[in-house]
Design a protein around this motif. Structure first.
Motif, PDB file in Angstrom:
ATOM      1  N   ILE A  27      46.604 -40.913   4.165  1.00  0.00           N
ATOM      2  CA  ILE A  27      45.320 -41.609   4.227  1.00  0.00           C
ATOM      3  C   ILE A  27      44.662 -41.501   2.857  1.00  0.00           C
ATOM      4  O   ILE A  27      44.553 -40.413   2.293  1.00  0.00           O
ATOM      5  CB  ILE A  27      44.412 -41.000   5.312  1.00  0.00           C
ATOM      6  N   GLN A  28      44.227 -42.621   2.331  1.00  0.00           N
ATOM      7  CA  GLN A  28      43.549 -42.640   1.041  1.00  0.00           C
ATOM      8  C   GLN A  28      42.152 -42.043   1.174  1.00  0.00           C
ATOM      9  O   GLN A  28      41.570 -42.010   2.249  1.00  0.00           O
ATOM     10  CB  GLN A  28      43.454 -44.080   0.531  1.00  0.00           C
ATOM     11  N   GLN A  30      39.294 -43.179   0.147  1.00  0.00           N
ATOM     12  CA  GLN A  30      38.256 -44.134   0.527  1.00  0.00           C
ATOM     13  C   GLN A  30      38.370 -44.535   1.994  1.00  0.00           C
ATOM     14  O   GLN A  30      37.431 -45.130   2.536  1.00  0.00           O
ATOM     15  CB  GLN A  30      38.281 -45.376  -0.373  1.00  0.00           C
ATOM     16  N   ASP A  31      39.476 -44.220   2.650  1.00  0.00           N
ATOM     17  CA  ASP A  31      39.650 -44.559   4.058  1.00  0.00           C
ATOM     18  C   ASP A  31      39.246 -43.438   5.000  1.00  0.00           C
ATOM     19  O   ASP A  31      39.302 -43.617   6.218  1.00  0.00           O
ATOM     20  CB  ASP A  31      41.110 -44.929   4.336  1.00  0.00           C
TER      21      ASP A  31
END
Length: 106
Positions: A27-28, A30-31
């Protein structure tokens, strides 16, 4: 019957050779979901310092502790939690140890 048992044996998860380890998805940053407790702690901390409300400073301490317990990303969340905690401590020190408020009596 033999072909049926052969196909189920290949899909049997109880066999160690057929088991695959779980790999969590990447998961990035920003996510990631928003840390509402940290955001509320910052708001209450700033309001506690600016308006000199003891309740806001105590709520900022509580919400920053909750955010610390539920911390997901060490680097970004720690900055926000430390800022909220510093504002809350500043508000408490100002309210309890600072000069008293001027009275509004005429």
């Amino acid at each position: 019957m033999a072909s049926h048992s052969n196909s189920s044996a290949a899909n049997d998860p109880r066999q160690p050779a057929a088991a695959k380890p779980y790999i969590p998805p990447v998961i990035q940053l920003q996510d990631l979901p928003v840390d509402y407790a940290g955001f509320i702690a910052v708001i209450f901390g700033v309001a506690g310092v600016m308006f000199r409300y003891k309740l806001f400073s105590w709520l900022a301490i509580i919400f920053s502790a909750q955010s610390l317990v539920n911390m997901r990303n060490l680097e970004n969340d720690l900055k926000q939690i430390s800022m909220a905690t510093m504002f809350a401590i500043m508000g408490l020190v100002t309210n309890y140890l600072g000069p008293s408020r001027p009275s509004s009596q005429s």
